[in-house]
Write a protein that holds these residues in place. Structure first.
Motif, PDB file in Angstrom:
ATOM      1  N   MET A   1       6.174   1.755 -12.337  1.00 25.35           N
ATOM      2  CA  MET A   1       7.202   0.904 -11.760  1.00 25.35           C
ATOM      3  C   MET A   1       8.043   0.276 -12.861  1.00 25.35           C
ATOM      4  SD  MET A   1       4.621  -1.117  -9.157  1.00 25.35           S
ATOM      5  CE  MET A   1       3.454  -1.535 -10.470  1.00 25.35           C
TER       6      MET A   1
ATOM      7  N   GLN B   1      10.703  -2.421  -6.452  1.00 27.32           N
ATOM      8  CA  GLN B   1      10.536  -0.971  -6.629  1.00 27.32           C
ATOM      9  C   GLN B   1      11.886  -0.254  -6.607  1.00 27.32           C
ATOM     10  OE1 GLN B   1       7.643   0.152  -7.284  1.00 27.32           O
ATOM     11  NE2 GLN B   1       6.278  -1.415  -6.546  1.00 27.32           N
TER      12      GLN B   1
ATOM     13  N   ASP C   1       5.353   2.354  -3.542  1.00 28.10           N
ATOM     14  CA  ASP C   1       5.203   1.159  -2.709  1.00 28.10           C
ATOM     15  C   ASP C   1       3.761   0.864  -2.335  1.00 28.10           C
ATOM     16  OD1 ASP C   1       6.214  -1.050  -1.411  1.00 28.10           O
ATOM     17  OD2 ASP C   1       6.546  -0.002   0.458  1.00 28.10           O
TER      18      ASP C   1
END
Length: 539
Positions: free
Chosen positions: A114, A88, A95
Protein backbone atom coordinates in the motif's frame (compact mmCIF):
# COMPACT_ATOMS: atom_id res chain seq x y z
CA UNK A 1 27.10 35.97 -16.15
CA UNK A 2 27.79 35.33 -12.47
CA UNK A 3 24.09 35.79 -11.69
CA UNK A 4 23.19 33.22 -14.39
CA UNK A 5 25.60 30.68 -12.90
CA UNK A 6 24.15 31.24 -9.43
CA UNK A 7 20.62 30.86 -10.79
CA UNK A 8 21.53 27.64 -12.61
CA UNK A 9 23.10 26.34 -9.40
CA UNK A 10 19.95 27.09 -7.44
CA UNK A 11 17.78 25.39 -10.07
CA UNK A 12 20.07 22.35 -10.07
CA UNK A 13 19.85 22.15 -6.27
CA UNK A 14 16.06 22.36 -6.39
CA UNK A 15 15.98 19.65 -9.06
CA UNK A 16 18.16 17.35 -6.95
CA UNK A 17 15.98 18.10 -3.90
CA UNK A 18 12.83 17.25 -5.85
CA UNK A 19 14.37 13.93 -6.89
CA UNK A 20 15.14 13.11 -3.27
CA UNK A 21 11.62 14.06 -2.21
CA UNK A 22 10.14 11.96 -5.00
CA UNK A 23 11.80 8.83 -3.63
CA UNK A 24 9.12 7.83 -1.14
CA UNK A 25 10.48 5.35 1.36
CA UNK A 26 9.23 1.78 1.77
CA UNK A 27 8.67 0.33 5.23
CA UNK A 28 8.23 -3.38 5.89
CA UNK A 29 6.30 -5.25 8.57
CA UNK A 30 5.93 -8.98 9.16
CA UNK A 31 3.00 -10.08 11.30
CA UNK A 32 2.77 -13.58 12.76
CA UNK A 33 -0.96 -14.04 13.44
CA UNK A 34 -1.89 -16.86 15.81
CA UNK A 35 -4.15 -17.78 18.69
CA UNK A 36 -2.96 -17.37 22.25
CA UNK A 37 -4.30 -17.04 25.78
CA UNK A 38 -5.52 -13.61 26.88
CA UNK A 39 -7.48 -12.46 29.95
CA UNK A 40 -8.86 -8.99 29.20
CA UNK A 41 -11.86 -9.44 31.54
CA UNK A 42 -9.91 -11.54 34.08
CA UNK A 43 -10.89 -14.91 32.65
CA UNK A 44 -8.66 -16.86 30.28
CA UNK A 45 -9.94 -17.00 26.72
CA UNK A 46 -8.65 -17.51 23.22
CA UNK A 47 -7.42 -14.35 21.53
CA UNK A 48 -5.81 -13.39 18.22
CA UNK A 49 -2.24 -12.21 18.73
CA UNK A 50 -0.03 -10.37 16.24
CA UNK A 51 3.64 -11.03 16.97
CA UNK A 52 2.51 -12.16 20.42
CA UNK A 53 0.69 -8.89 21.15
CA UNK A 54 -2.89 -8.10 22.14
CA UNK A 55 -3.90 -5.58 20.90
CA UNK A 56 -1.69 -5.77 17.82
CA UNK A 57 1.31 -3.48 17.20
CA UNK A 58 0.72 0.17 16.40
CA UNK A 59 1.81 1.14 12.88
CA UNK A 60 3.42 4.60 12.64
CA UNK A 61 4.25 5.74 9.11
CA UNK A 62 4.56 9.00 7.16
CA UNK A 63 2.54 10.48 4.31
CA UNK A 64 3.41 8.86 0.96
CA UNK A 65 5.26 5.95 2.58
CA UNK A 66 4.99 2.65 0.76
CA UNK A 67 3.90 0.13 3.38
CA UNK A 68 4.35 -3.62 2.93
CA UNK A 69 2.67 -5.80 5.54
CA UNK A 70 3.36 -9.53 5.25
CA UNK A 71 0.68 -11.46 7.14
CA UNK A 72 1.65 -14.99 8.18
CA UNK A 73 -1.63 -16.75 8.95
CA UNK A 74 -1.18 -19.35 11.68
CA UNK A 75 -4.88 -19.54 12.48
CA UNK A 76 -6.88 -22.56 11.44
CA UNK A 77 -9.24 -20.43 9.29
CA UNK A 78 -8.73 -18.15 6.28
CA UNK A 79 -7.97 -14.56 7.27
CA UNK A 80 -7.98 -11.00 5.94
CA UNK A 81 -7.09 -7.64 7.45
CA UNK A 82 -8.74 -4.41 6.42
CA UNK A 83 -7.36 -0.89 6.88
CA UNK A 84 -10.10 1.22 8.42
CA UNK A 85 -10.05 4.67 6.78
CA UNK A 86 -6.85 4.30 4.74
CA UNK A 87 -7.75 5.25 1.20
CA UNK A 88 -5.76 2.68 -0.80
CA UNK A 89 -5.32 5.08 -3.71
CA UNK A 90 -5.97 3.33 -7.03
CA UNK A 91 -5.77 -0.12 -5.45
CA UNK A 92 -8.87 -1.77 -4.01
CA UNK A 93 -6.85 -4.98 -4.51
CA UNK A 94 -5.30 -4.25 -1.09
CA UNK A 95 -8.56 -3.49 0.75
CA UNK A 96 -8.68 -6.75 2.66
CA UNK A 97 -12.40 -7.61 2.50
CA UNK A 98 -14.04 -10.62 0.87
CA UNK A 99 -15.47 -8.57 -1.99
CA UNK A 100 -11.98 -7.60 -3.16
CA UNK A 101 -9.61 -10.29 -1.87
CA UNK A 102 -9.54 -14.05 -1.55
CA UNK A 103 -8.65 -14.77 2.09
CA UNK A 104 -5.19 -15.86 3.16
CA UNK A 105 -5.35 -19.65 3.73
CA UNK A 106 -4.13 -21.18 7.01
CA UNK A 107 -0.39 -21.80 7.21
CA UNK A 108 0.38 -19.41 4.37
CA UNK A 109 1.24 -15.74 3.98
CA UNK A 110 0.36 -12.77 1.82
CA UNK A 111 1.85 -9.29 1.53
CA UNK A 112 -0.28 -6.15 1.41
CA UNK A 113 1.46 -3.44 -0.64
CA UNK A 114 0.00 0.00 0.00
CA UNK A 115 0.98 3.64 -0.34
CA UNK A 116 -0.14 6.26 2.16
CA UNK A 117 -0.74 8.63 -0.73
CA UNK A 118 -1.54 12.22 0.27
CA UNK A 119 -2.99 11.16 3.62
CA UNK A 120 -2.46 11.94 7.29
CA UNK A 121 -4.39 10.93 10.35
CA UNK A 122 -5.50 8.44 12.97
CA UNK A 123 -6.83 5.07 11.82
CA UNK A 124 -6.91 1.42 12.82
CA UNK A 125 -6.83 -2.07 11.33
CA UNK A 126 -8.64 -5.29 12.19
CA UNK A 127 -9.48 -8.75 10.76
CA UNK A 128 -12.49 -8.53 8.43
CA UNK A 129 -13.26 -12.26 8.16
CA UNK A 130 -16.00 -14.07 10.16
CA UNK A 131 -16.04 -12.78 13.76
CA UNK A 132 -12.26 -12.77 14.16
CA UNK A 133 -12.53 -9.17 15.29
CA UNK A 134 -14.25 -10.42 18.47
CA UNK A 135 -11.01 -12.24 19.38
CA UNK A 136 -8.58 -9.37 18.80
CA UNK A 137 -6.20 -8.78 15.91
CA UNK A 138 -6.86 -5.04 15.91
CA UNK A 139 -4.40 -2.18 16.32
CA UNK A 140 -3.71 1.49 15.67
CA UNK A 141 -2.50 2.82 12.33
CA UNK A 142 -1.18 6.39 12.37
CA UNK A 143 -0.01 8.40 9.34
CA UNK A 144 2.17 11.33 10.35
CA UNK A 145 2.59 14.46 8.25
CA UNK A 146 5.84 14.90 6.32
CA UNK A 147 8.30 17.24 8.03
CA UNK A 148 7.94 19.88 5.29
CA UNK A 149 4.15 20.08 5.77
CA UNK A 150 3.10 22.15 8.82
CA UNK A 151 0.23 21.03 11.01
CA UNK A 152 -2.16 23.61 12.53
CA UNK A 153 -1.01 23.16 16.12
CA UNK A 154 2.24 23.21 18.07
CA UNK A 155 4.19 19.98 18.09
CA UNK A 156 3.12 17.91 21.11
CA UNK A 157 5.61 16.69 23.66
CA UNK A 158 4.62 13.11 22.81
CA UNK A 159 1.62 11.16 21.59
CA UNK A 160 -0.38 8.09 22.63
CA UNK A 161 -2.53 5.64 20.69
CA UNK A 162 -5.71 4.74 22.61
CA UNK A 163 -7.86 1.83 21.42
CA UNK A 164 -11.27 1.55 23.07
CA UNK A 165 -13.75 -1.22 22.37
CA UNK A 166 -16.47 -3.47 23.72
CA UNK A 167 -15.62 -7.06 24.65
CA UNK A 168 -17.29 -10.42 25.26
CA UNK A 169 -16.33 -13.31 27.50
CA UNK A 170 -17.69 -15.72 24.90
CA UNK A 171 -15.32 -17.14 22.29
CA UNK A 172 -15.65 -15.73 18.76
CA UNK A 173 -16.94 -19.08 17.46
CA UNK A 174 -19.70 -19.10 20.08
CA UNK A 175 -20.67 -15.57 19.09
CA UNK A 176 -20.67 -16.61 15.45
CA UNK A 177 -22.91 -19.58 16.22
CA UNK A 178 -25.39 -17.24 17.91
CA UNK A 179 -25.64 -15.15 14.75
CA UNK A 180 -25.66 -18.18 12.43
CA UNK A 181 -28.59 -19.65 14.36
CA UNK A 182 -30.60 -16.48 13.78
CA UNK A 183 -30.53 -15.19 17.35
CA UNK A 184 -29.84 -11.58 18.44
CA UNK A 185 -26.27 -10.68 19.32
CA UNK A 186 -25.63 -10.51 23.09
CA UNK A 187 -24.70 -7.30 24.86
CA UNK A 188 -20.97 -6.88 25.60
CA UNK A 189 -19.58 -7.95 28.94
CA UNK A 190 -17.08 -5.14 29.30
CA UNK A 191 -15.18 -2.27 27.79
CA UNK A 192 -11.40 -2.21 27.20
CA UNK A 193 -8.77 0.51 26.85
CA UNK A 194 -5.74 -0.89 25.03
CA UNK A 195 -6.83 -4.39 25.95
CA UNK A 196 -7.57 -3.75 29.63
CA UNK A 197 -10.63 -2.57 31.58
CA UNK A 198 -8.73 -0.67 34.28
CA UNK A 199 -4.94 -1.18 34.29
CA UNK A 200 -3.55 0.78 31.31
CA UNK A 201 -1.32 3.69 32.30
CA UNK A 202 0.07 6.68 30.38
CA UNK A 203 2.98 8.56 31.99
CA UNK A 204 3.11 12.29 31.28
CA UNK A 205 5.14 15.34 32.30
CA UNK A 206 3.17 18.06 34.13
CA UNK A 207 2.65 21.18 32.05
CA UNK A 208 3.39 19.49 28.71
CA UNK A 209 0.89 18.99 25.87
CA UNK A 210 0.22 15.52 24.45
CA UNK A 211 -1.64 14.19 21.41
CA UNK A 212 -4.08 11.37 22.18
CA UNK A 213 -5.10 9.35 19.10
CA UNK A 214 -8.34 7.62 20.10
CA UNK A 215 -10.14 4.92 18.07
CA UNK A 216 -13.36 3.07 18.82
CA UNK A 217 -12.32 -0.45 17.79
CA UNK A 218 -15.47 -2.05 19.19
CA UNK A 219 -18.06 -4.05 17.30
CA UNK A 220 -21.40 -2.69 18.50
CA UNK A 221 -21.17 0.19 20.93
CA UNK A 222 -20.69 3.97 20.81
CA UNK A 223 -18.45 5.32 23.56
CA UNK A 224 -17.89 8.61 25.35
CA UNK A 225 -14.26 9.59 26.01
CA UNK A 226 -13.06 12.00 28.72
CA UNK A 227 -10.08 12.74 30.98
CA UNK A 228 -10.57 13.68 34.60
CA UNK A 229 -9.68 17.32 35.29
CA UNK A 230 -8.68 18.09 31.68
CA UNK A 231 -10.18 19.59 28.54
CA UNK A 232 -9.89 17.89 25.16
CA UNK A 233 -8.91 20.01 22.14
CA UNK A 234 -10.13 18.10 19.08
CA UNK A 235 -7.62 18.64 16.24
CA UNK A 236 -8.14 15.76 13.77
CA UNK A 237 -10.70 13.12 12.75
CA UNK A 238 -9.87 10.33 10.31
CA UNK A 239 -7.46 12.35 8.21
CA UNK A 240 -8.86 15.87 8.46
CA UNK A 241 -7.63 18.69 10.66
CA UNK A 242 -10.52 20.21 12.59
CA UNK A 243 -11.13 23.58 14.16
CA UNK A 244 -9.69 23.16 17.69
CA UNK A 245 -12.97 22.98 19.58
CA UNK A 246 -12.67 22.34 23.33
CA UNK A 247 -14.68 19.49 24.82
CA UNK A 248 -15.26 18.04 28.27
CA UNK A 249 -15.99 14.73 26.54
CA UNK A 250 -16.67 13.45 23.04
CA UNK A 251 -18.86 10.68 21.67
CA UNK A 252 -16.90 8.38 19.36
CA UNK A 253 -18.98 5.88 17.44
CA UNK A 254 -18.05 2.40 16.24
CA UNK A 255 -15.16 2.54 13.77
CA UNK A 256 -14.46 6.25 14.29
CA UNK A 257 -11.15 7.86 15.28
CA UNK A 258 -10.36 11.28 16.76
CA UNK A 259 -7.21 13.04 17.96
CA UNK A 260 -7.04 15.40 20.92
CA UNK A 261 -4.44 17.77 22.34
CA UNK A 262 -4.38 17.63 26.14
CA UNK A 263 -2.27 19.98 28.26
CA UNK A 264 -1.41 18.25 31.53
CA UNK A 265 -2.17 20.02 34.79
CA UNK A 266 1.02 21.12 36.48
CA UNK A 267 0.07 23.74 39.06
CA UNK A 268 -1.43 21.41 41.67
CA UNK A 269 0.76 20.68 44.72
CA UNK A 270 1.11 17.87 45.49
CA UNK A 271 0.84 16.40 42.02
CA UNK A 272 -1.96 13.90 41.52
CA UNK A 273 -2.84 11.29 38.93
CA UNK A 274 -6.06 11.38 36.90
CA UNK A 275 -8.43 8.86 35.35
CA UNK A 276 -8.94 8.47 31.64
CA UNK A 277 -12.53 7.30 31.25
CA UNK A 278 -14.51 5.61 28.50
CA UNK A 279 -18.12 4.57 28.91
CA UNK A 280 -20.71 3.05 26.62
CA UNK A 281 -23.49 5.22 25.21
CA UNK A 282 -27.14 4.53 24.45
CA UNK A 283 -27.29 1.17 26.24
CA UNK A 284 -28.18 -0.20 29.65
CA UNK A 285 -26.42 -1.05 31.82
CA UNK A 286 -23.58 1.39 31.12
CA UNK A 287 -20.12 -0.17 30.91
CA UNK A 288 -17.07 1.82 31.96
CA UNK A 289 -13.33 1.35 31.46
CA UNK A 290 -10.59 3.45 33.00
CA UNK A 291 -6.90 4.08 32.47
CA UNK A 292 -4.45 6.11 34.54
CA UNK A 293 -2.95 9.42 33.47
CA UNK A 294 0.17 9.22 35.66
CA UNK A 295 1.96 12.50 36.21
CA UNK A 296 5.70 12.12 36.50
CA UNK A 297 6.58 12.76 40.15
CA UNK A 298 3.06 12.15 41.44
CA UNK A 299 2.59 10.02 44.53
CA UNK A 300 -1.16 10.69 44.85
CA UNK A 301 -3.66 8.28 43.35
CA UNK A 302 -6.41 9.60 41.11
CA UNK A 303 -9.71 10.49 42.77
CA UNK A 304 -12.38 7.82 42.41
CA UNK A 305 -14.94 10.54 41.64
CA UNK A 306 -14.93 9.87 37.91
CA UNK A 307 -16.11 12.61 35.57
CA UNK A 308 -19.72 11.95 34.69
CA UNK A 309 -20.89 10.92 31.25
CA UNK A 310 -23.12 13.39 29.38
CA UNK A 311 -26.69 13.49 30.64
CA UNK A 312 -28.10 13.95 27.15
CA UNK A 313 -28.68 11.05 24.81
CA UNK A 314 -29.20 11.11 21.05
CA UNK A 315 -30.22 14.77 20.78
CA UNK A 316 -27.17 15.84 22.82
CA UNK A 317 -24.87 13.66 20.73
CA UNK A 318 -26.28 14.92 17.42
CA UNK A 319 -25.87 18.53 18.56
CA UNK A 320 -22.26 17.81 19.50
CA UNK A 321 -21.59 16.12 16.13
CA UNK A 322 -22.59 19.32 14.34
CA UNK A 323 -19.83 21.22 16.17
CA UNK A 324 -17.06 19.15 14.53
CA UNK A 325 -15.86 21.31 11.64
CA UNK A 326 -13.08 21.26 9.11
CA UNK A 327 -10.10 23.57 9.57
CA UNK A 328 -10.16 25.05 6.07
CA UNK A 329 -7.02 27.14 6.59
CA UNK A 330 -4.84 24.16 7.49
CA UNK A 331 -2.61 22.23 5.17
CA UNK A 332 -3.47 18.62 4.54
CA UNK A 333 -0.99 15.94 3.50
CA UNK A 334 -0.25 18.01 0.40
CA UNK A 335 0.81 21.68 0.36
CA UNK A 336 -2.61 22.89 -0.84
CA UNK A 337 -5.04 24.08 1.85
CA UNK A 338 -7.80 21.66 2.74
CA UNK A 339 -10.39 24.35 2.14
CA UNK A 340 -9.33 24.95 -1.45
CA UNK A 341 -11.79 22.25 -2.51
CA UNK A 342 -15.18 23.94 -2.24
CA UNK A 343 -17.36 20.86 -2.05
CA UNK A 344 -20.52 22.86 -1.39
CA UNK A 345 -20.43 24.48 -4.84
CA UNK A 346 -20.06 21.24 -6.86
CA UNK A 347 -23.12 19.97 -8.70
CA UNK A 348 -24.41 16.67 -7.35
CA UNK A 349 -24.38 13.92 -9.99
CA UNK A 350 -26.99 11.82 -8.22
CA UNK A 351 -28.64 11.24 -4.85
CA UNK A 352 -28.79 7.76 -3.34
CA UNK A 353 -30.91 6.96 -0.28
CA UNK A 354 -29.81 3.88 1.67
CA UNK A 355 -32.18 2.59 4.34
CA UNK A 356 -31.20 -0.11 6.82
CA UNK A 357 -33.68 -2.69 8.02
CA UNK A 358 -33.97 -6.03 9.79
CA UNK A 359 -36.05 -9.04 8.81
CA UNK A 360 -36.36 -12.78 9.12
CA UNK A 361 -35.40 -14.93 6.14
CA UNK A 362 -36.04 -18.66 6.48
CA UNK A 363 -36.69 -18.09 10.17
CA UNK A 364 -33.34 -16.41 10.83
CA UNK A 365 -32.45 -12.82 11.62
CA UNK A 366 -30.92 -10.84 8.77
CA UNK A 367 -30.02 -7.18 8.21
CA UNK A 368 -30.38 -5.39 4.90
CA UNK A 369 -29.74 -2.24 2.86
CA UNK A 370 -32.66 -1.18 0.67
CA UNK A 371 -34.28 -4.58 1.18
CA UNK A 372 -31.22 -6.58 0.06
CA UNK A 373 -29.25 -8.61 2.61
CA UNK A 374 -25.70 -9.10 1.36
CA UNK A 375 -24.24 -12.59 0.88
CA UNK A 376 -20.57 -13.03 -0.02
CA UNK A 377 -20.13 -15.00 -3.26
CA UNK A 378 -17.31 -17.56 -3.47
CA UNK A 379 -15.53 -15.33 -5.99
CA UNK A 380 -14.53 -11.81 -4.87
CA UNK A 381 -16.38 -9.15 -6.82
CA UNK A 382 -13.11 -7.47 -7.74
CA UNK A 383 -11.75 -10.63 -9.41
CA UNK A 384 -15.04 -11.29 -11.16
CA UNK A 385 -15.10 -7.73 -12.49
CA UNK A 386 -11.47 -7.86 -13.63
CA UNK A 387 -11.98 -11.10 -15.58
CA UNK A 388 -15.52 -10.25 -16.77
CA UNK A 389 -17.01 -13.28 -15.04
CA UNK A 390 -20.77 -13.65 -15.11
CA UNK A 391 -23.06 -14.89 -12.39
CA UNK A 392 -21.19 -13.28 -9.48
CA UNK A 393 -22.85 -9.85 -9.30
CA UNK A 394 -24.81 -7.38 -11.40
CA UNK A 395 -23.93 -3.70 -11.75
CA UNK A 396 -26.40 -1.20 -10.30
CA UNK A 397 -28.23 -4.02 -8.53
CA UNK A 398 -29.52 -1.90 -5.66
CA UNK A 399 -32.58 0.36 -5.95
CA UNK A 400 -32.85 3.67 -4.14
CA UNK A 401 -36.13 2.99 -2.33
CA UNK A 402 -37.45 -0.49 -3.20
CA UNK A 403 -40.70 -2.06 -2.10
CA UNK A 404 -41.39 -5.63 -1.07
CA UNK A 405 -39.75 -8.07 1.35
CA UNK A 406 -36.06 -8.37 2.20
CA UNK A 407 -34.18 -10.75 -0.10
CA UNK A 408 -30.69 -12.22 -0.15
CA UNK A 409 -28.32 -10.87 -2.80
CA UNK A 410 -25.02 -9.25 -3.75
CA UNK A 411 -25.87 -5.55 -4.17
CA UNK A 412 -23.48 -3.30 -6.12
CA UNK A 413 -23.91 0.45 -6.61
CA UNK A 414 -22.20 1.50 -9.85
CA UNK A 415 -20.84 5.05 -10.24
CA UNK A 416 -18.62 6.65 -12.85
CA UNK A 417 -15.15 7.81 -11.83
CA UNK A 418 -15.30 11.40 -10.49
CA UNK A 419 -19.07 11.32 -9.94
CA UNK A 420 -20.02 13.64 -7.07
CA UNK A 421 -22.70 11.73 -5.17
CA UNK A 422 -25.00 12.59 -2.28
CA UNK A 423 -25.71 9.57 -0.09
CA UNK A 424 -28.39 9.73 2.57
CA UNK A 425 -28.37 7.03 5.25
CA UNK A 426 -31.92 6.62 6.54
CA UNK A 427 -32.28 4.84 9.87
CA UNK A 428 -35.82 3.70 10.64
CA UNK A 429 -34.80 1.63 13.67
CA UNK A 430 -34.28 2.37 17.37
CA UNK A 431 -30.63 1.21 17.17
CA UNK A 432 -27.87 3.74 16.38
CA UNK A 433 -26.10 2.88 13.13
CA UNK A 434 -22.57 3.57 11.95
CA UNK A 435 -21.53 3.39 8.28
CA UNK A 436 -18.03 3.11 6.83
CA UNK A 437 -16.86 3.57 3.23
CA UNK A 438 -13.56 1.97 2.20
CA UNK A 439 -11.21 3.68 -0.24
CA UNK A 440 -12.79 7.14 -0.06
CA UNK A 441 -13.32 10.00 2.33
CA UNK A 442 -16.59 11.91 2.33
CA UNK A 443 -17.95 15.16 3.70
CA UNK A 444 -20.34 14.51 6.59
CA UNK A 445 -22.67 17.36 5.67
CA UNK A 446 -25.81 16.81 7.71
CA UNK A 447 -27.67 15.09 10.55
CA UNK A 448 -31.39 15.24 11.26
CA UNK A 449 -34.32 13.48 12.86
CA UNK A 450 -37.18 11.75 11.06
CA UNK A 451 -37.39 11.11 7.33
CA UNK A 452 -35.01 12.88 4.97
CA UNK A 453 -36.34 15.03 2.14
CA UNK A 454 -34.59 17.48 -0.25
CA UNK A 455 -35.94 20.54 1.59
CA UNK A 456 -33.79 19.64 4.60
CA UNK A 457 -30.61 20.51 2.69
CA UNK A 458 -31.12 24.24 3.23
CA UNK A 459 -31.84 23.82 6.94
CA UNK A 460 -29.40 21.17 8.16
CA UNK A 461 -26.52 20.86 5.67
CA UNK A 462 -23.09 22.35 6.35
CA UNK A 463 -21.80 23.14 2.85
CA UNK A 464 -18.82 25.21 4.01
CA UNK A 465 -16.67 23.34 6.52
CA UNK A 466 -18.15 19.91 7.18
CA UNK A 467 -15.44 17.49 8.21
CA UNK A 468 -14.10 14.96 5.70
CA UNK A 469 -13.94 11.42 7.12
CA UNK A 470 -14.78 7.79 6.28
CA UNK A 471 -17.20 6.77 9.06
CA UNK A 472 -20.49 8.42 10.00
CA UNK A 473 -23.10 7.71 12.66
CA UNK A 474 -26.85 7.68 12.02
CA UNK A 475 -29.03 8.25 15.08
CA UNK A 476 -32.24 6.26 15.70
CA UNK A 477 -35.21 7.26 13.54
CA UNK A 478 -32.93 9.80 11.89
CA UNK A 479 -30.80 10.43 8.80
CA UNK A 480 -27.23 11.41 8.01
CA UNK A 481 -26.11 12.84 4.66
CA UNK A 482 -22.68 12.74 3.03
CA UNK A 483 -21.14 14.09 -0.17
CA UNK A 484 -18.60 11.83 -1.90
CA UNK A 485 -16.28 12.63 -4.77
CA UNK A 486 -15.70 9.14 -6.13
CA UNK A 487 -12.21 9.78 -7.48
CA UNK A 488 -10.70 6.43 -6.44
CA UNK A 489 -11.36 3.79 -9.07
CA UNK A 490 -12.07 0.28 -7.84
CA UNK A 491 -14.55 -1.93 -6.00
CA UNK A 492 -15.15 -0.48 -2.53
CA UNK A 493 -16.95 -1.87 0.50
CA UNK A 494 -19.73 0.27 2.02
CA UNK A 495 -20.73 -1.42 5.26
CA UNK A 496 -22.28 -1.17 8.65
CA UNK A 497 -19.47 -0.71 11.16
CA UNK A 498 -21.71 -2.45 13.71
CA UNK A 499 -20.19 -5.84 13.10
CA UNK A 500 -23.11 -8.12 13.94
CA UNK A 501 -25.20 -6.23 11.39
CA UNK A 502 -22.47 -6.37 8.76
CA UNK A 503 -21.99 -10.11 9.36
CA UNK A 504 -25.72 -10.68 8.73
CA UNK A 505 -25.93 -8.68 5.52
CA UNK A 506 -25.88 -4.90 6.09
CA UNK A 507 -23.33 -3.98 3.45
CA UNK A 508 -22.89 -3.44 -0.28
CA UNK A 509 -20.13 -2.59 -2.74
CA UNK A 510 -19.59 0.55 -4.78
CA UNK A 511 -18.02 0.01 -8.20
CA UNK A 512 -16.19 3.18 -9.26
CA UNK A 513 -15.26 2.82 -12.92
CA UNK A 514 -14.61 4.30 -16.34
CA UNK A 515 -13.72 2.78 -19.70
CA UNK A 516 -10.05 3.73 -19.51
CA UNK A 517 -7.83 0.72 -18.63
CA UNK A 518 -4.95 2.85 -17.40
CA UNK A 519 -2.60 2.62 -14.43
CA UNK A 520 -3.04 6.37 -14.06
CA UNK A 521 -6.51 5.66 -12.69
CA UNK A 522 -6.08 2.19 -11.16
CA UNK A 523 -3.20 -0.13 -10.39
CA UNK A 524 -3.08 -3.45 -12.19
CA UNK A 525 -3.76 -6.80 -10.60
CA UNK A 526 -1.04 -7.63 -8.02
CA UNK A 527 1.52 -10.26 -8.98
CA UNK A 528 0.85 -12.06 -5.69
CA UNK A 529 -2.96 -12.11 -5.99
CA UNK A 530 -4.71 -15.12 -4.40
CA UNK A 531 -7.30 -16.87 -6.57
CA UNK A 532 -10.44 -18.58 -5.30
CA UNK A 533 -14.00 -19.37 -6.38
CA UNK A 534 -14.52 -19.20 -10.15
CA UNK A 535 -11.05 -17.66 -10.52
CA UNK A 536 -9.28 -20.56 -8.79
CA UNK A 537 -8.44 -22.25 -12.09
CA UNK A 538 -6.11 -19.32 -12.87
CA UNK A 539 -3.59 -20.47 -10.23
Amino acid sequence: MREVVILLGILASLWIFSLVEAEDRTVYFTWIVEYGDISPLFIKQRGILINGQFPGPTVDVITNDNVWVTVVNKLDEPLLFTWNGINQRKSSWQDGVLGTNCPIPPNSNWTYKMQMKDQIGTYNYFPSTLLHRAAGGFGGFNILARSIIPVPYLKPYDEFTVLIGDWWKKDQEELQQILDSGNPFPSPDGLLINGNPDSTSFTVVPGQTYLFRVSNVGMTTSINFRIQGHKLALVEVEGSHTLPEMYDSLDIHVGQSSSFLVTINGAIDPLTDYFIVASTRFMRPTLTATAILHLQGSKTAASRELPAAPIGQFHWSMKQARTIRWNTTANAARPNPQGSYHYGSINITRTVILANSRAEINGKLRYAVNKVSYVNPETPLKLADYYNMTGVFTNSSIDSLPAGPVVLGTPVLSVILHDFVEIVFQNNESYIQTWHLDGNSFWSVGFGSGQWNPALRSRFYNIYNAVSRSTVQVYPYSWSAIFVSFDNKGMWNLRSANWQRRYLGQELYVKVWNDEPSRSTENGIPDNVIYCGKAKRRN
